[in-house]
Design a protein around this motif. Structure first.
Motif, PDB file in Angstrom:
ATOM      1  N   GLU A  58       5.663  -3.749   7.092  1.00  0.00           N
ATOM      2  CA  GLU A  58       5.449  -3.558   8.525  1.00  0.00           C
ATOM      3  C   GLU A  58       5.118  -2.116   8.898  1.00  0.00           C
ATOM      4  OE1 GLU A  58       9.077  -4.900  10.224  1.00  0.00           O
ATOM      5  OE2 GLU A  58       8.678  -7.034   9.861  1.00  0.00           O
ATOM      6  N   THR A  96       0.204  -7.662  15.430  1.00  0.00           N
ATOM      7  CA  THR A  96       1.554  -7.756  15.994  1.00  0.00           C
ATOM      8  C   THR A  96       1.600  -7.568  17.506  1.00  0.00           C
ATOM      9  OG1 THR A  96       1.949  -5.393  15.597  1.00  0.00           O
ATOM     10  CG2 THR A  96       2.548  -6.919  13.838  1.00  0.00           C
ATOM     11  N   GLU A  98       1.087  -8.155  21.645  1.00  0.00           N
ATOM     12  CA  GLU A  98       1.238  -9.275  22.578  1.00  0.00           C
ATOM     13  C   GLU A  98      -0.128  -9.534  23.211  1.00  0.00           C
ATOM     14  OE1 GLU A  98       4.625 -10.266  25.740  1.00  0.00           O
ATOM     15  OE2 GLU A  98       3.170  -8.835  26.550  1.00  0.00           O
ATOM     16  N   LYS A 131       2.623 -14.076  21.335  1.00  0.00           N
ATOM     17  CA  LYS A 131       2.594 -13.239  20.140  1.00  0.00           C
ATOM     18  C   LYS A 131       3.111 -14.047  18.953  1.00  0.00           C
ATOM     19  CE  LYS A 131       5.502  -9.950  19.645  1.00  0.00           C
ATOM     20  NZ  LYS A 131       6.298  -8.720  19.833  1.00  0.00           N
ATOM     21  N   VAL A 132       2.839 -13.540  17.754  1.00  0.00           N
ATOM     22  CA  VAL A 132       3.333 -14.164  16.532  1.00  0.00           C
ATOM     23  C   VAL A 132       4.783 -13.747  16.318  1.00  0.00           C
ATOM     24  CG1 VAL A 132       3.057 -14.320  14.034  1.00  0.00           C
ATOM     25  CG2 VAL A 132       1.032 -14.180  15.501  1.00  0.00           C
ATOM     26  N   ASN A 133       5.655 -14.712  16.025  1.00  0.00           N
ATOM     27  CA  ASN A 133       7.074 -14.377  15.816  1.00  0.00           C
ATOM     28  C   ASN A 133       7.678 -15.030  14.579  1.00  0.00           C
ATOM     29  OD1 ASN A 133       7.105 -17.027  16.807  1.00  0.00           O
ATOM     30  ND2 ASN A 133       9.116 -16.756  17.764  1.00  0.00           N
ATOM     31  N   ASP A 134       6.911 -15.876  13.885  1.00  0.00           N
ATOM     32  CA  ASP A 134       7.444 -16.566  12.698  1.00  0.00           C
ATOM     33  C   ASP A 134       6.332 -16.652  11.652  1.00  0.00           C
ATOM     34  OD1 ASP A 134       8.485 -18.258  10.775  1.00  0.00           O
ATOM     35  OD2 ASP A 134       9.344 -19.676  12.211  1.00  0.00           O
ATOM     36  N   TYR A 135       6.387 -15.752  10.654  1.00  0.00           N
ATOM     37  CA  TYR A 135       5.331 -15.695   9.649  1.00  0.00           C
ATOM     38  C   TYR A 135       5.338 -16.919   8.745  1.00  0.00           C
ATOM     39  CZ  TYR A 135       4.562 -10.837  11.018  1.00  0.00           C
ATOM     40  OH  TYR A 135       4.260  -9.713  11.723  1.00  0.00           O
ATOM     41  N   ASP A 196       5.453 -23.123  25.370  1.00  0.00           N
ATOM     42  CA  ASP A 196       6.114 -22.564  24.189  1.00  0.00           C
ATOM     43  C   ASP A 196       6.345 -23.647  23.138  1.00  0.00           C
ATOM     44  OD1 ASP A 196       7.220 -20.118  23.062  1.00  0.00           O
ATOM     45  OD2 ASP A 196       9.150 -21.132  23.145  1.00  0.00           O
ATOM     46  N   MET A 204       4.245 -19.034  16.765  1.00  0.00           N
ATOM     47  CA  MET A 204       3.982 -18.176  17.924  1.00  0.00           C
ATOM     48  C   MET A 204       4.923 -18.549  19.063  1.00  0.00           C
ATOM     49  SD  MET A 204      -0.185 -18.043  17.756  1.00  0.00           S
ATOM     50  CE  MET A 204      -0.314 -19.731  17.171  1.00  0.00           C
ATOM     51  N   THR A 205       5.002 -17.663  20.029  1.00  0.00           N
ATOM     52  CA  THR A 205       5.849 -17.912  21.198  1.00  0.00           C
ATOM     53  C   THR A 205       5.148 -17.429  22.454  1.00  0.00           C
ATOM     54  OG1 THR A 205       8.042 -17.534  22.183  1.00  0.00           O
ATOM     55  CG2 THR A 205       7.061 -15.700  20.985  1.00  0.00           C
ATOM     56  N   THR A 207       5.364 -15.557  25.682  1.00  0.00           N
ATOM     57  CA  THR A 207       6.258 -14.533  26.236  1.00  0.00           C
ATOM     58  C   THR A 207       6.176 -14.419  27.751  1.00  0.00           C
ATOM     59  OG1 THR A 207       4.550 -12.865  25.811  1.00  0.00           O
ATOM     60  CG2 THR A 207       6.229 -13.178  24.115  1.00  0.00           C
TER      61      THR A 207
END
Length: 329
Positions: A58, A96, A98, A131-135, A196, A204-205, A207
């Motif tokens: 990261e 990464t 938003e 945004k991406v939150n779970d790879y 969501d 993804m989520t 936001t």
């Protein structure tokens, strides 16, 4: 020998970084000795081997693959580079940031309402953020079969269900069809939760979700505006008077046509009504001459201030000093 080694070295990087791209997969799957990894701001680099995540990096910067990366990979720590051999691995670069997407209904949504049997045709527009939150989920559902993934892909998927979600949350709990903007925050929160659920399986989520405005057909909007004007003035008759007066003053109601005749008639009726009211009020009030025409007498009777025969003023005498008419009552 080092010259030939450098020929096989490569650079693992997302060189053409795009703000509208969610992820990009490095195309050359074989990493050579001496290669380096470059991570730019706003990126994460994920090393994948046989569909399994080996490591996630990261921090932005430049790293040597054989000394800075390999020792930290989960199952490839003991990998040794040979002269002509490399490590076959996929590197997925993930954006990464938003993402912000503008949305709008392409066609009016017919919201069921008792006032209109066919439904209230409404349009809406606004923005949503994700945004991406779970790879792991992203690789399993999307990156495993795609080389790249655009914001437009997510927008197409989500806007395809927005009409149904708008209908669901506008109709819920009997929202005021003519004042939806007052309930925009509650409607938006409900839609955000449902959206969501549409993207959570893809890693993804959502936001944020905002509704900037609702719009009605012009006929409905004119009716809402006129109703608001009536409520603001509070008196329909007065509203008609003001509207007609403004029309005449602005020259919009002129000439001898029906509109002008109607305006004149209404104004005449209004003026006549006001005159009648004033006359009725005047008749109810006692005249000053009546209240002052007589005064009590010291003898128990009444003496007239003015002679009823000739009208001469009386100073309290029993007989008129002008014509001799008896004044005591």
């Amino acid at each position: 020998m080092s010259f030939f080694r450098n020929q096989f070295a490569n650079v693992v990087e997302w060189e053409e970084f795009r703000d509208d791209m969610i992820f990009w997969k490095w195309s050359n799957q074989e990493v050579k000795k001496g290669s380096k990894l470059i991570i730019r701001p706003g990126q994460d680099a994920i090393f994948i081997n046989n569909g399994k995540i080996e490591g996630v990096f990261e921090d932005e910067g430049e790293y040597k693959i054989d000394s800075d990366i390999i020792p930290f990979l989960s199952t490839l720590k003991g990998f040794k580079f040979g002269f002509n051999s490399g490590m076959r691995v996929e590197v997925l670069f993930v954006n990464t940031k938003e993402f912000t997407v503008k949305w709008g209904t392409q066609n009016p949504i017919l919201i069921p309402t008792p006032q209109l049997p066919g439904g209230m045709p409404i349009r809406a527009n606004g923005t949503f953020h994700f945004k991406v939150n779970d790879y792991v989920a992203l690789i399993d559902k999307v990156a495993g079969i795609k080389e790249s993934y655009l914001v437009e892909d997510v927008k197409i998927r989500l806007t395809s269900v927005l009409d149904q979600l708008l209908m669901k949350w506008i109709s819920r709990e009997g929202k005021d069809m003519f004042n939806l903007q007052a309930n925009a925050s509650d409607i938006a929160n409900g839609i955000r939760e449902d959206l969501d659920m549409q993207v959570i399986d893809n890693g993804m989520t959502i936001t944020g979700f905002q509704i900037m405005s609702f719009s009605y057909p012009q006929e409905i909007q004119d009716m809402i505006t006129k109703t608001a004007s009536h409520e603001m003035i509070g008196n329909l008759q007065k509203y008609q008077q003001v509207s007609m007066t403004d029309g005449i003053a602005s020259g919009k109601v002129t000439g001898g046509g029906a509109a002008s005749d109607m305006a004149s008639m209404m104004m005449g009726m209004n003026i006549a009504n006001e005159m009648m009211k004033n006359m009725n009020q005047g008749q109810k009030e006692p005249l000053a001459s009546e209240t002052a025409s007589t005064v009590p007498s010291s003898e128990g009777g009444k003496k007239v201030n003015f002679c009823p025969n000739c009208g001469a003023k009386n100073e309290g005498a029993n007989f008129c000093p002008n014509c001799g008419y008896k004044l005591s009552m």
